[in-house]
Design an enzyme around this catalytic site. Structure first.
Site, PDB file in Angstrom:
ATOM      1  N   GLY A  31       0.799  -1.227   0.000  1.00  0.00           N
ATOM      2  CA  GLY A  31       0.000   0.000   0.000  1.00  0.00           C
ATOM      3  C   GLY A  31       0.826   1.269   0.000  1.00  0.00           C
ATOM      4  CG  HIS A  37       2.968   0.389  -5.465  1.00  0.00           C
ATOM      5  ND1 HIS A  37       3.189   1.465  -4.637  1.00  0.00           N
ATOM      6  CD2 HIS A  37       3.550  -0.679  -4.851  1.00  0.00           C
ATOM      7  CE1 HIS A  37       3.870   1.068  -3.571  1.00  0.00           C
ATOM      8  NE2 HIS A  37       4.105  -0.221  -3.684  1.00  0.00           N
ATOM      9  CD  GLN A  61       7.282  -7.675   3.840  1.00  0.00           C
ATOM     10  OE1 GLN A  61       6.469  -8.475   3.392  1.00  0.00           O
ATOM     11  NE2 GLN A  61       7.860  -6.756   3.080  1.00  0.00           N
ATOM     12  CD  GLN A 148      15.747  -5.529 -11.253  1.00  0.00           C
ATOM     13  OE1 GLN A 148      15.095  -6.547 -11.454  1.00  0.00           O
ATOM     14  NE2 GLN A 148      16.988  -5.562 -10.771  1.00  0.00           N
ATOM     15  CE  LYS A 149      13.079   1.471  -4.050  1.00  0.00           C
ATOM     16  NZ  LYS A 149      12.459   0.845  -2.942  1.00  0.00           N
ATOM     17  CB  VAL A 176       8.335   3.805 -11.661  1.00  0.00           C
ATOM     18  CG1 VAL A 176       7.762   5.201 -11.887  1.00  0.00           C
ATOM     19  CG2 VAL A 176       7.740   2.813 -12.658  1.00  0.00           C
ATOM     20  NE  ARG A 187      10.554   1.169   4.843  1.00  0.00           N
ATOM     21  CZ  ARG A 187      10.433  -0.119   4.491  1.00  0.00           C
ATOM     22  NH1 ARG A 187      10.701  -0.499   3.263  1.00  0.00           N
ATOM     23  NH2 ARG A 187      10.035  -1.014   5.371  1.00  0.00           N
TER      24      ARG A 187
HETATM   25  P1  AMP Z   1       5.842  -2.668  -1.636  1.00  0.00           P
HETATM   26  O1  AMP Z   1       4.497  -2.043  -1.518  1.00  0.00           O
HETATM   27  O2  AMP Z   1       6.967  -1.758  -1.283  1.00  0.00           O
HETATM   28  O3  AMP Z   1       5.917  -4.016  -0.948  1.00  0.00           O
HETATM   29  O4  AMP Z   1       6.040  -2.984  -3.179  1.00  0.00           O
HETATM   30  C1  AMP Z   1       5.119  -3.743  -3.899  1.00  0.00           C
HETATM   31  C2  AMP Z   1       5.696  -4.033  -5.255  1.00  0.00           C
HETATM   32  O5  AMP Z   1       5.976  -2.827  -5.936  1.00  0.00           O
HETATM   33  C3  AMP Z   1       7.015  -4.822  -5.201  1.00  0.00           C
HETATM   34  O6  AMP Z   1       7.032  -5.764  -6.255  1.00  0.00           O
HETATM   35  C4  AMP Z   1       8.034  -3.737  -5.424  1.00  0.00           C
HETATM   36  O7  AMP Z   1       9.238  -4.217  -5.987  1.00  0.00           O
HETATM   37  C5  AMP Z   1       7.301  -2.847  -6.411  1.00  0.00           C
HETATM   38  N1  AMP Z   1       7.856  -1.491  -6.422  1.00  0.00           N
HETATM   39  C6  AMP Z   1       8.077  -0.678  -5.355  1.00  0.00           C
HETATM   40  N2  AMP Z   1       8.626   0.480  -5.766  1.00  0.00           N
HETATM   41  C7  AMP Z   1       8.770   0.396  -7.108  1.00  0.00           C
HETATM   42  C8  AMP Z   1       9.290   1.284  -8.108  1.00  0.00           C
HETATM   43  N3  AMP Z   1       9.782   2.479  -7.812  1.00  0.00           N
HETATM   44  N4  AMP Z   1       9.267   0.866  -9.391  1.00  0.00           N
HETATM   45  C9  AMP Z   1       8.764  -0.362  -9.720  1.00  0.00           C
HETATM   46  N5  AMP Z   1       8.276  -1.228  -8.822  1.00  0.00           N
HETATM   47  C10 AMP Z   1       8.274  -0.860  -7.537  1.00  0.00           C
END
Ligand code: AMP
Length: 283
Positions: A31, A37, A61, A148-149, A176, A187
């Site tokens: 979220g 996202h 996690q 890929q982040k 992105v 964050r």
């Molecule tokens: P999170 O909400 O941080 O757990 O991220 C959910 C998904 O979004 C994960 O697959 C992350 O790798 C992806 N994600 C987070 N930030 C980026 C970004 N800047 N560009 C592409 N994917 C992202």
């Protein structure tokens, strides 16, 4: 878009779609959504009949001294963003629904999780693989889209899918970024304006590394030392690690060769940011 809170109901809906021959594309998130996202949601939509996005801040996690409690949450905002992004089902279970009293089962990918983030965040990936395995069992996706982040997460989850025969097509989408080059992240909103200004040094240092490699540099020591010095110029930046590894095994390299992942974690005050680039060397 429908909002589903109950794991059982989510599983039933997905089972019904599968029975009717519909393909399901899935994007797991924690979220506080940003453009990164939403790009994953768009990709899922372009490759499947039904798009499910999960929104769950997964306590398993986060380490005991990490930011689980203060992790940004804004359900209404995420809901509105997803509604406009082609999501069909928003799955947002509560913590007790996913980890009821007496929960005892965990999924762990060995070896790959001992490096990089896994080395400094013990238990982190065990939490990630456990929740993603559970979500996969509920949603039963044909494809799942990750970013890929979180490079190591992508490698670890692909391994889990292979090893446990999930038969899910894993798509890893490019990072992105904001206009400054700073990778979009939930964050980022912790950063003060000065920290945010200095945080673009992560991307700049990765670009510097890329340029050095392009110009023939093959020594990991020299590369890391240059990146270190470059980042250290920012007074608020505190380097956690800079690592040059094989992009598949995540093992540290002495010499730049093959497909290489350069990743780093840098703190700005209480905020810990990660970023990476992958590059393929011809020789
Ligand atoms: P999170 O909400 O941080 O757990 O991220 C959910 C998904 O979004 C994960 O697959 C992350 O790798 C992806 N994600 C987070 N930030 C980026 C970004 N800047 N560009 C592409 N994917 C992202």
């Amino acid at each position: 878009m429908k909002i589903i809170r109950s794991p059982k109901e989510m599983q039933k809906i997905c089972r019904d779609f599968k029975r009717r021959g519909k393909s399901i594309g899935f994007v797991p998130t924690m979220g506080y959504l940003h453009r990164g996202h939403l790009n994953l949601v768009k990709i899922a939509g372009s490759k499947s009949d039904v798009v499910v996005v999960s929104l769950f801040v997964n306590p398993a996690q986060f380490g005991p001294r990490e930011d689980f409690h203060r992790y940004p949450r804004n359900f209404k905002r995420d809901w509105l963003l997803l509604e406009k992004s082609g999501c069909d089902y928003l799955f947002a279970p509560g913590v007790r629904a996913m980890y009821p009293e007496g929960y005892h089962t965990y999924v762990n990918v060995e070896k790959l999780t001992g490096h990089l983030e896994g080395a400094v965040r013990p238990g982190h990936f065990k939490g990630v693989t456990t929740i993603v395995a559970k979500l996969f069992n509920l949603v039963q996706p044909d494809i799942a889209v990750f970013g890929q982040k979180d490079a190591q997460q992508a490698v670890v989850l692909k391994k889990m899918v292979d090893d446990l025969n999930y038969g899910i097509k894993m798509i890893i989408a490019p990072t992105v970024r904001e206009r400054s080059g700073l990778a979009c992240s939930s964050r980022n909103q912790y950063l003060s304006s000065e920290e945010r200004k200095q945080a673009k040094v992560l991307y700049q240092s990765l670009q510097l590394a890329k340029e050095m490699i392009k110009n023939g540099e093959r020594s990991v020591n020299r590369l890391v030392s240059k990146m270190n010095k470059f980042i250290d110029k920012q007074p608020l930046a505190e380097i956690d690690y800079i690592a040059v590894t094989n992009a598949h095994t995540l093992e540290l390299l002495n010499k730049l060769k093959g497909e290489v992942l350069i990743s780093l974690a840098v703190r700005f005050g209480k905020t810990r940011l990660i970023d990476n680039i992958k590059t393929k060397l011809r020789k």
